[in-house]
Scaffold this motif. Structure first.
Motif, PDB file in Angstrom:
ATOM      1  N   LEU A 101       0.815  -1.206   0.000  1.00  0.00           N
ATOM      2  CA  LEU A 101       0.000   0.000   0.000  1.00  0.00           C
ATOM      3  C   LEU A 101       0.855   1.265   0.000  1.00  0.00           C
ATOM      4  O   LEU A 101       1.898   1.336   0.647  1.00  0.00           O
ATOM      5  N   GLN A 102       0.385   2.265  -0.714  1.00  0.00           N
ATOM      6  CA  GLN A 102       0.978   3.591  -0.694  1.00  0.00           C
ATOM      7  C   GLN A 102      -0.122   4.618  -0.925  1.00  0.00           C
ATOM      8  O   GLN A 102      -1.189   4.277  -1.464  1.00  0.00           O
ATOM      9  N   PRO A 103       0.090   5.865  -0.493  1.00  0.00           N
ATOM     10  CA  PRO A 103      -0.944   6.888  -0.691  1.00  0.00           C
ATOM     11  C   PRO A 103      -1.230   7.101  -2.170  1.00  0.00           C
ATOM     12  O   PRO A 103      -0.314   7.094  -2.998  1.00  0.00           O
ATOM     13  N   LEU A 104      -2.490   7.314  -2.477  1.00  0.00           N
ATOM     14  CA  LEU A 104      -2.875   7.632  -3.849  1.00  0.00           C
ATOM     15  C   LEU A 104      -2.450   9.056  -4.193  1.00  0.00           C
ATOM     16  O   LEU A 104      -2.018   9.345  -5.304  1.00  0.00           O
ATOM     17  N   MET A 105      -2.563   9.947  -3.222  1.00  0.00           N
ATOM     18  CA  MET A 105      -2.108  11.320  -3.407  1.00  0.00           C
ATOM     19  C   MET A 105      -1.531  11.821  -2.094  1.00  0.00           C
ATOM     20  O   MET A 105      -2.111  11.601  -1.033  1.00  0.00           O
ATOM     21  N   ALA A 106      -0.393  12.461  -2.147  1.00  0.00           N
ATOM     22  CA  ALA A 106       0.235  13.030  -0.954  1.00  0.00           C
ATOM     23  C   ALA A 106       0.660  14.456  -1.260  1.00  0.00           C
ATOM     24  O   ALA A 106       1.341  14.710  -2.249  1.00  0.00           O
ATOM     25  N   THR A 107       0.234  15.374  -0.434  1.00  0.00           N
ATOM     26  CA  THR A 107       0.604  16.779  -0.605  1.00  0.00           C
ATOM     27  C   THR A 107       1.002  17.346   0.745  1.00  0.00           C
ATOM     28  O   THR A 107       0.639  16.819   1.801  1.00  0.00           O
ATOM     29  N   LEU A 108       1.761  18.416   0.720  1.00  0.00           N
ATOM     30  CA  LEU A 108       2.125  19.097   1.951  1.00  0.00           C
ATOM     31  C   LEU A 108       1.013  20.050   2.355  1.00  0.00           C
ATOM     32  O   LEU A 108       0.604  20.902   1.563  1.00  0.00           O
ATOM     33  N   GLY A 109       0.526  19.899   3.563  1.00  0.00           N
ATOM     34  CA  GLY A 109      -0.510  20.786   4.071  1.00  0.00           C
ATOM     35  C   GLY A 109       0.105  21.907   4.886  1.00  0.00           C
ATOM     36  O   GLY A 109       1.260  21.838   5.303  1.00  0.00           O
ATOM     37  N   VAL A 110      -0.657  22.944   5.108  1.00  0.00           N
ATOM     38  CA  VAL A 110      -0.189  24.083   5.906  1.00  0.00           C
ATOM     39  C   VAL A 110      -0.346  23.751   7.385  1.00  0.00           C
ATOM     40  O   VAL A 110      -1.420  23.369   7.837  1.00  0.00           O
ATOM     41  N   SER A 111       0.735  23.878   8.123  1.00  0.00           N
ATOM     42  CA  SER A 111       0.707  23.573   9.546  1.00  0.00           C
ATOM     43  C   SER A 111      -0.077  24.636  10.304  1.00  0.00           C
ATOM     44  O   SER A 111      -0.193  25.782   9.863  1.00  0.00           O
ATOM     45  N   ASP A 112      -0.587  24.255  11.469  1.00  0.00           N
ATOM     46  CA  ASP A 112      -1.260  25.239  12.315  1.00  0.00           C
ATOM     47  C   ASP A 112      -0.266  25.965  13.220  1.00  0.00           C
ATOM     48  O   ASP A 112      -0.655  26.717  14.111  1.00  0.00           O
TER      49      ASP A 112
END
Length: 374
Positions: A128-139
């Motif tokens: 298994l691997q992520p279908l989509m991975a992006t960097l999100g904005v931290s809080d």
């Protein structure tokens, strides 16, 4: 129910496993209806908030509803029963039923409770691997400043007391490195360190770095300027992208099967009366992409990962036609079926977390099927 089990206590417990900062920016997870001070005698987990779910919740006073889909998603111009959301929110508030939502912060969970994980487990997918991975904005943001070495402890402590330096279960976190600061004061300057006018000064300083909650940044900077000995404080604020947003999963079947066989296997395990299949049912497939909920935005990712078939819900007509033209088979099990399978693992996770924190409130699955289709 014990006197310390409140909505606020449960919100904090949920936040620890599914931080609000990991939710998509367009999302509206978190407390929707109610007061954090309200007591909680039962936690009722549901995919959606409907009138039937609220009636079920009313059967036990002080029920907290934990929904996957937010009751209040789009902004309301008025709170009246003229809209479905307004009607349901008024019903909940009037019945003293608290409602919170764990939406995209559950979708991207890394602990095996994401809404895509049960689909992958159902099909026994491997590798298994992520279908989509992006960097999100931290809080949180990174605050960097430069302090004379004799004052660094005082400044660090002041920032800590104002909310800086918290990373997970650790507080007073900082990084300090030595260096040399330089300045040349004008005739109007009042430097904290003695220096002749218009003469270059060299000062032993420390670079102090601390993370700061985004909503506390203003207060922390005010405290920095108060605690720092310099007349003019130099500091930098950096964005942090330390949260990885992952949606969907892709993996491989233990052995290739026909599309028809795969569809029948799914039909036997999911409440999917409206299951649809696009593709040659006699074609063998082995590389399978899955995504709980409405997943047509990830068709491109499924193709890029070399998927033979994509299992999700709410596929639209034109994107489905495009996918078929590009050779991707599709199985649409509907939004409800693709996500309701995630609730048992979600409930188990909340129950385990509650036990570790000494909470005795039962966490139960709603008995209401909220699918609009039959």
């Amino acid at each position: 129910m014990t006197k310390n089990e409140t909505v606020g206590v449960w919100l904090n417990l949920i936040e620890q496993r599914y931080p609000a900062g990991t939710a998509a920016q367009w999302d509206n997870s978190g407390l929707q209806v109610g007061d954090p001070s309200w007591p909680v005698a039962r936690v009722l987990v549901t995919l959606d908030v409907t009138s039937a779910v609220l009636t079920e919740a009313q059967s036990v006073p002080h029920t907290l509803i934990v929904a996957h889909h937010p009751l209040l998603f789009h902004p309301l111009q008025r709170l009246t029963p003229d809209t479905a959301a307004g009607k349901l929110a008024l019903h909940a508030a009037g019945a003293h039923i608290a409602v919170t939502a764990v939406h995209t912060n559950l979708d991207i969970a890394q602990d095996g409770t994401s809404t895509s994980a049960p689909l992958a487990k159902l099909l026994a997918l491997t590798d298994l691997q992520p279908l989509m991975a992006t960097l999100g904005v931290s809080d949180t943001v990174k605050l960097v400043t430069f302090v004379p070495e004799d004052d660094v402890t005082c400044v660090r402590d002041a920032l800590t007391a104002t909310g800086a330096g918290v990373i997970g279960e650790y507080s007073a976190c900082s990084f300090i490195s030595p260096g040399t600061g330089t300045f040349r004061p004008s005739a109007n300057a009042q430097p904290a360190i003695t220096s002749s006018v218009d003469q270059q000064a060299f000062v032993a300083e420390h670079r102090l770095e601390m993370v700061v909650p985004r909503n506390r940044l203003g207060a922390v900077i005010v405290e920095l300027c108060r605690a720092h000995p310099y007349e003019k404080v130099a500091y930098d604020v950096y964005e942090r992208a330390d949260q990885t947003e992952t949606f969907g999963l892709i993996g491989t079947l233990s052995e290739p099967v026909t599309l028809d066989t795969l569809a029948k296997r799914i039909t036997g395990d999911l409440p999917a009366p409206d299951l649809r299949v696009a593709g040659d049912r006699n074609t063998f497939v082995s590389r399978v992409a899955v995504c709980g909920g409405a997943g047509d935005s990830l068709i491109g990712a499924a193709l890029a990962h070399g998927a033979d078939v994509y299992l999700t819900g709410d596929l639209r007509h034109h994107v489905s036609l495009d996918a078929r033209e590009l050779g991707l088979a599709l199985i649409d099990v509907g939004h409800y079926a693709s996500e309701v399978a995630a609730l048992p693992a979600f409930i188990d996770a909340l129950t385990a977390d509650a036990a570790r924190h000494g909470l005795a409130t039962p966490v139960l699955a709603s008995q209401v099927n909220t699918s609009p289709w039959s």
